[in-house]
Enzyme design. Structure first.
Site, PDB file in Angstrom:
ATOM      1  N   GLY A   1       0.826  -1.199   0.000  1.00 57.01           N
ATOM      2  CA  GLY A   1       0.000   0.000   0.000  1.00 57.01           C
ATOM      3  C   GLY A   1       0.860   1.249   0.000  1.00 57.01           C
TER       4      GLY A   1
ATOM      5  CE1 TYR B   1       0.689   1.088   5.304  1.00 59.35           C
ATOM      6  CE2 TYR B   1      -0.635  -0.866   5.756  1.00 59.35           C
ATOM      7  CZ  TYR B   1      -0.340   0.471   5.997  1.00 59.35           C
ATOM      8  OH  TYR B   1      -1.067   1.174   6.930  1.00 59.35           O
TER       9      TYR B   1
ATOM     10  CG  HIS C   1       5.691  -5.608  -4.323  1.00 58.98           C
ATOM     11  ND1 HIS C   1       4.404  -5.450  -3.887  1.00 58.98           N
ATOM     12  CD2 HIS C   1       6.367  -4.511  -3.886  1.00 58.98           C
ATOM     13  CE1 HIS C   1       4.283  -4.297  -3.229  1.00 58.98           C
ATOM     14  NE2 HIS C   1       5.472  -3.715  -3.216  1.00 58.98           N
TER      15      HIS C   1
ATOM     16  CD  GLU D   1       2.637  -8.247  -5.346  1.00 58.27           C
ATOM     17  OE1 GLU D   1       2.301  -7.122  -4.929  1.00 58.27           O
ATOM     18  OE2 GLU D   1       3.392  -9.009  -4.718  1.00 58.27           O
TER      19      GLU D   1
ATOM     20  CB  SER E   1     -23.210  -6.034 -25.542  1.00 54.44           C
ATOM     21  OG  SER E   1     -22.079  -6.752 -25.072  1.00 54.44           O
TER      22      SER E   1
ATOM     23  N   GLY F   1     -20.538  -9.126 -26.697  1.00 56.01           N
ATOM     24  CA  GLY F   1     -19.165  -9.222 -26.239  1.00 56.01           C
ATOM     25  C   GLY F   1     -18.920 -10.535 -25.524  1.00 56.01           C
ATOM     26  CB  VAL F   2     -15.770 -12.119 -24.336  1.00 58.69           C
ATOM     27  CG1 VAL F   2     -15.390 -13.421 -23.626  1.00 58.69           C
ATOM     28  CG2 VAL F   2     -15.004 -12.000 -25.642  1.00 58.69           C
TER      29      VAL F   2
ATOM     30  CB  THR G   1     -21.281 -14.082 -25.585  1.00 60.88           C
ATOM     31  OG1 THR G   1     -21.548 -12.979 -26.456  1.00 60.88           O
ATOM     32  CG2 THR G   1     -21.531 -15.382 -26.331  1.00 60.88           C
TER      33      THR G   1
ATOM     34  NE  ARG H   1     -16.586   5.252 -17.820  1.00 57.22           N
ATOM     35  CZ  ARG H   1     -16.211   4.059 -18.242  1.00 57.22           C
ATOM     36  NH1 ARG H   1     -16.957   3.010 -17.943  1.00 57.22           N
ATOM     37  NH2 ARG H   1     -15.124   3.892 -18.957  1.00 57.22           N
TER      38      ARG H   1
ATOM     39  CE  LYS I   1     -12.630  -9.287 -21.101  1.00 60.04           C
ATOM     40  NZ  LYS I   1     -14.002  -8.992 -21.600  1.00 60.04           N
TER      41      LYS I   1
ATOM     42  CE  LYS J   1      -6.480  -0.224 -16.367  1.00 59.82           C
ATOM     43  NZ  LYS J   1      -7.722  -0.981 -16.625  1.00 59.82           N
TER      44      LYS J   1
END
Length: 543
Positions: free
Chosen positions: A65, A93, A184, A186, A239, A241-242, A245, A312, A399, A535
């Protein structure tokens, strides 16, 4: 697949590692790594009380953190977790939280913080390393990101690994299965990190490695049947989308024709998408689909709205308005047919775990990045339990897990391999007010971009690709005349979990050819730019 025997949520069926989030940007990666080794894990805010849990975890991980544990408003977790008699691992942390709770002088601001790669050396006792490092080299590369450090070894602990700058890089309790590491495990920058997490989860916590989508299918179908009941009916947002669906196929397999799939055409879909979705669901998956053209209502409601969050929230609310009206219509039609009669009380959504993580601002330090139309932007009446009740069978999945679930359900790779497309559609790819003319520019530019990606054989190598519209205008020269037209922004990313992403590095000549086609074929555009932002700090979508 046989008749499912269970009807419980995953954390009541699978041995679960609880991850308490203290606001680290890497917390979701802890869950991802554990699931990669088929160990089920869920994340809760660090402020969640033990009494609020509906299951007993087999182990607990305290995440990293951004705070310092000694600060006035620093987050701390419920002390009851430390009396639960399960193994605990504190990361960064989380290590400092373990030490600080024993004595407030155990953690200080470091004079020499560590950021980036570091070398740790595991210590041996009687010729053996600690079981947290079992099967690994004594010397390992790890990723550090800390300014604070332990000033003292907490009472009852001993050191199991050190670096040149950090004496207490890893500690363990002498008699209890409680561990703390300053690095870390991960992140991929710690090459042996997943092995360390496996040693903790499987070796120390004794968690079974049975989290697979093949196991999840039967359990979730049973849960859905129990939740809906023998006569209950469900309306579903589809819609194409995956996510939607796979959710639709799962619900249809659970309750058959009592599931009503609805495609709302809000006028913000991609080129020819409505027709393709209708074909995919009705012909290929044999799901009854109702298509509703609500484009006029959405365009009218979006008029004058430029703020992304406002877009949104309007779209999320408008979707529910359409679905509730459709539910009323279906109930009236079925009223005269005893076989079909029944109130539609449930609403199916393909919400995923990253949607939940990004949309909910925890009471602790985590911050909302943006509201997802199907999570944070839902109407108040649904959040308060009024109106249609939500069913989100994919809510705990990432996903890649959803795609594997789709394969388990017999959905073709063409459908489960589709790039994500947001529920609000092209509205999130227009940096400003939405109008039909602007939507058409994005629709045509996106079609060119995706078509050329497919023709180059790159589609399956990219996590997500899209075109967006910058409402700023630029001067251009076309046919010896001065023009003043829009700028199209292209974006494509590599990602597995959609919570972190890096830009896809096209060959320059490919981007040049895409730019030429868009400028030549899409009216109103004179320039094309490619977004190289990762990102974080950016998000995948522009709004």
């Amino acid at each position: 697949m046989g008749e499912p025997a269970e009807a419980k949520p995953p954390h009541e069926v699978f041995a679960t590692i609880l991850v308490l989030d203290f606001g680290s940007q890497y917390t979701h990666l802890i869950i991802r790594r554990l699931r990669e080794i088929n160990v089920y894990s869920e994340m809760y805010a660090c402020t969640t009380k033990l009494s609020e849990l509906k299951f007993k975890p087999v182990g607990i991980i305290l995440s990293g953190g951004p705070n310092s544990v000694y600060e006035k408003d620093a987050p701390h977790t419920d002390p009851a977790y430390f009396d639960l008699d399960v193994p605990i691992l504190g990361i960064c942390y989380g290590l400092q939280e373990l030490a600080y709770r024993l004595h407030n002088e155990n953690v200080v601001a470091g004079t020499m913080g560590e950021y980036g790669d570091a070398d740790i050396k595991a210590q041996r006792v009687d010729g053996h390393v600690d079981r947290l490092f079992e099967g690994l080299e004594d010397d390992m590369k790890v990723y550090m990101s800390h300014g604070d450090k332990l000033a003292n070894l907490p009472d009852g602990f001993h050191t199991i690994a050190s670096t040149r700058n950090t004496e207490y890089a890893a500690i363990a309790h002498k008699t209890q299965p409680i561990y703390g590491i300053q690095f870390h495990p991960e992140v991929t920058h710690t090459p042996k990190g997943i092995a360390i997490l496996k040693n903790f989860a499987v070796g120390i916590c004794k968690a079974e490695q049975n989290w697979t989508m093949a196991n999840f299918v039967d359990i979730e179908i049973a849960r859905l049947r129990k939740l809906v009941g023998p006569k209950g009916q469900v309306l579903g947002a589809c819609s194409g989308g995956v996510d939607s669906t796979v959710a639709a196929k799962l619900m249809h397999q659970a309750i058959g024709d009592r599931f009503h799939a609805v495609l709302v055409d809000h006028g913000l879909m991609r080129l020819n998408e409505r027709e393709q979705v209708q074909k995919d669901l009705t012909e290929d998956l044999k799901i009854n689909l109702i298509a509703v053209d609500a484009s006029k209502m959405f365009y009218a409601g979006l008029q004058g709205i430029s703020d992304p969050e406002a877009k949104r929230k309007f779209i999320g609310g408008a979707f529910i308005d359409v679905f509730e009206k459709e539910a009323e219509r279906l109930e009236k039609e079925a009223a005269s047919d005893p076989e079909r009669a029944g109130k539609i009380e449930w609403f199916l959504q393909g919400t995923l775990y990253p949607d939940v993580i990004e949309s909910i601002s925890f009471k602790g330090p985590s911050a909302t990045i943006k509201s997802h139309h199907n999570v944070g932007a839902l109407p108040k009446r649904m959040k308060e339990g009024r109106g249609l009740k939500l069913i989100e069978p994919l809510r705990e999945l990432f996903k890649d897990e959803v795609r594997e679930l789709g394969r388990q359900l017999g959905i073709s790779d063409r459908l489960v391999g589709r790039h994500p497309f947001p529920g609000p559609g092209i509205a999130l790819r227009i940096l400003g007010e939405v109008t039909p003319e602007r939507v058409e520019i994005v629709r045509q530019a996106d079609h060119v971009f995706i078509t050329m990606i497919r023709e180059a054989g790159l589609y399956d190598k990219i996590g997500q690709a899209l075109a967006a519209l910058d409402l700023s205008r630029a001067v251009g020269v076309m046919g010896d005349l001065r023009t003043y037209r829009h700028i199209v922004l292209l974006r494509a990313v590599n990602t597995t979990d959609y919570m972190t992403a890096s830009p896809y590095l096209f060959e320059p000549d490919f981007l040049a050819r895409v730019s030429t086609r868009i400028v030549n074929e899409v009216p109103g555009v004179c320039r094309v730019a490619y977004d190289y932002t990762s990102k974080p700090p950016g998000t995948i979508e522009f709004e």
